[in-house]
Design an enzyme around this catalytic site. Sequence first.
Site, PDB file in Angstrom:
ATOM      1  N   ILE A 124       0.810  -1.221   0.000  1.00 18.32           N
ATOM      2  CA  ILE A 124       0.000   0.000   0.000  1.00 18.32           C
ATOM      3  C   ILE A 124       0.842   1.268   0.000  1.00 18.32           C
ATOM      4  O   ILE A 124       0.297   2.368  -0.052  1.00 18.32           O
ATOM      5  CB  ILE A 124      -0.970   0.029   1.193  1.00 18.32           C
ATOM      6  N   GLY A 125       2.153   1.135   0.037  1.00 15.09           N
ATOM      7  CA  GLY A 125       2.992   2.332  -0.018  1.00 15.09           C
ATOM      8  C   GLY A 125       4.450   1.988   0.181  1.00 15.09           C
ATOM      9  O   GLY A 125       4.796   0.919   0.682  1.00 15.09           O
ATOM     10  N   GLY A 179       8.569   4.152   0.528  1.00 14.34           N
ATOM     11  CA  GLY A 179       9.327   5.391   0.578  1.00 14.34           C
ATOM     12  C   GLY A 179      10.783   5.087   0.820  1.00 14.34           C
ATOM     13  O   GLY A 179      11.227   3.937   0.694  1.00 14.34           O
ATOM     14  N   GLY A 238      12.298   5.019   3.548  1.00 15.42           N
ATOM     15  CA  GLY A 238      12.534   4.256   4.772  1.00 15.42           C
ATOM     16  C   GLY A 238      12.111   2.811   4.703  1.00 15.42           C
ATOM     17  O   GLY A 238      12.667   1.961   5.399  1.00 15.42           O
ATOM     18  N   GLY A 239      11.127   2.494   3.869  1.00 15.39           N
ATOM     19  CA  GLY A 239      10.655   1.126   3.822  1.00 15.39           C
ATOM     20  C   GLY A 239       9.391   0.992   2.991  1.00 15.39           C
ATOM     21  O   GLY A 239       8.981   1.918   2.297  1.00 15.39           O
ATOM     22  N   VAL A 299       5.245  -0.517   3.010  1.00 11.69           N
ATOM     23  CA  VAL A 299       4.113  -0.790   3.881  1.00 11.69           C
ATOM     24  C   VAL A 299       3.147  -1.735   3.164  1.00 11.69           C
ATOM     25  O   VAL A 299       2.832  -1.545   1.988  1.00 11.69           O
ATOM     26  CB  VAL A 299       3.378   0.506   4.281  1.00 11.69           C
ATOM     27  N   LYS A 357       4.767  -2.100   8.375  1.00 13.23           N
ATOM     28  CA  LYS A 357       5.841  -1.296   7.789  1.00 13.23           C
ATOM     29  C   LYS A 357       7.152  -2.063   7.921  1.00 13.23           C
ATOM     30  O   LYS A 357       7.594  -2.377   9.028  1.00 13.23           O
ATOM     31  CB  LYS A 357       5.949   0.052   8.490  1.00 13.23           C
ATOM     32  N   ASP A 381       8.497  15.079  11.416  1.00 12.87           N
ATOM     33  CA  ASP A 381       8.258  14.857   9.984  1.00 12.87           C
ATOM     34  C   ASP A 381       6.773  14.993   9.651  1.00 12.87           C
ATOM     35  O   ASP A 381       6.213  14.175   8.922  1.00 12.87           O
ATOM     36  CB  ASP A 381       8.771  13.470   9.580  1.00 12.87           C
TER      37      ASP A 381
END
Length: 343
Positions: A71-72, A74, A76-77, A79, A94, A182
Amino acid sequence: MKPSVSPAPAPANRPRRRPDLTLPMPQRDPSLAVPLPLPPPSSNSIPTPPSTIGQSLPTPSFSDLERIRRIGSGSGGTVYMVRHRTTGRIFALKVIYGNHEEAVRRQICREIEILRTADNPFVVRCHGMYDHAGEIQILLEFMDGGSLDGKKISSERFLAEVAHQILTGLAYLHRQKIVHRDIKPSNLLINAARQVKIADFGVSRILAQTMDPCNSSVGTIAYMSPERINTDLNHGIYDGYAGDIWSFGLSILEFYLGRFPFGEKLGRQGDWASLMCAICYSNPPEAPPTASREFRTFISCCLQKEPARRLTAAQLLQHSFITQLQHPPLQSSSSSSSNSSHP
């Protein structure tokens, strides 16, 4: 050789020579107490802290989680939407990129354990952590509406409701001495009940400390306050709470405008150096004259170059832009087990 002779036992009723003498019991100084270390967990998941009352269910076993879809993702990792096979409950998982040293992993575990203590309807709930196959994986509340990234909210009434919810969550985090660091549209999630919640609080700090030290992509820098980018500003003092307010105000203004407030060409696809210069040296963005006076002053209270002049989250909740609207009672997040976070 003389035979050994045992000394004669003292009489049982022998009187004490100094009956006035007493031996005081030692007094314990509580300030010197050192807590004993807790035993290591018996599984690869961290159990719910006993002090966290009514916050969440015990962390499901990792083997009971079924990945449904991504579902996503970035810097950082990634998800994933996952389902708990036993209960059918939906979560977001995540997966943090990279293999970390043991000391770093322990620090991440401590940080995430702090995140699990957060209990607020406007903050995405952290249900636990797994250290599986060398990867750190965090189990989070799933928000079925996704993030507010790229969303335009032209209705001031609805925008005030969104701001009210975010500020309530932010005020809670700040009372708990937690700085988000953030705040940006992609970290503000919504569900079908139109509840808006703050995601990745603390997680972004973990990533900044444990991953790429140059974790300063344009998408992240875009919402940083001027004094965080240029440490020469504000006499080198950085107030994380005030930094969160700048990021919040910039995000709210972006929702209203439907574009990044410093300009289309200085957004996440823009020039990195020019963006930093614009944030640090140009005048703060303002709401357009077509907006209400309340909204214009609300944004101004957030986007002050001097951190001390920005209102706190608690003060912004008392601003007329928020208080002039009658907010209907919000549905409790605990009433729906299927509304549960991500990128």
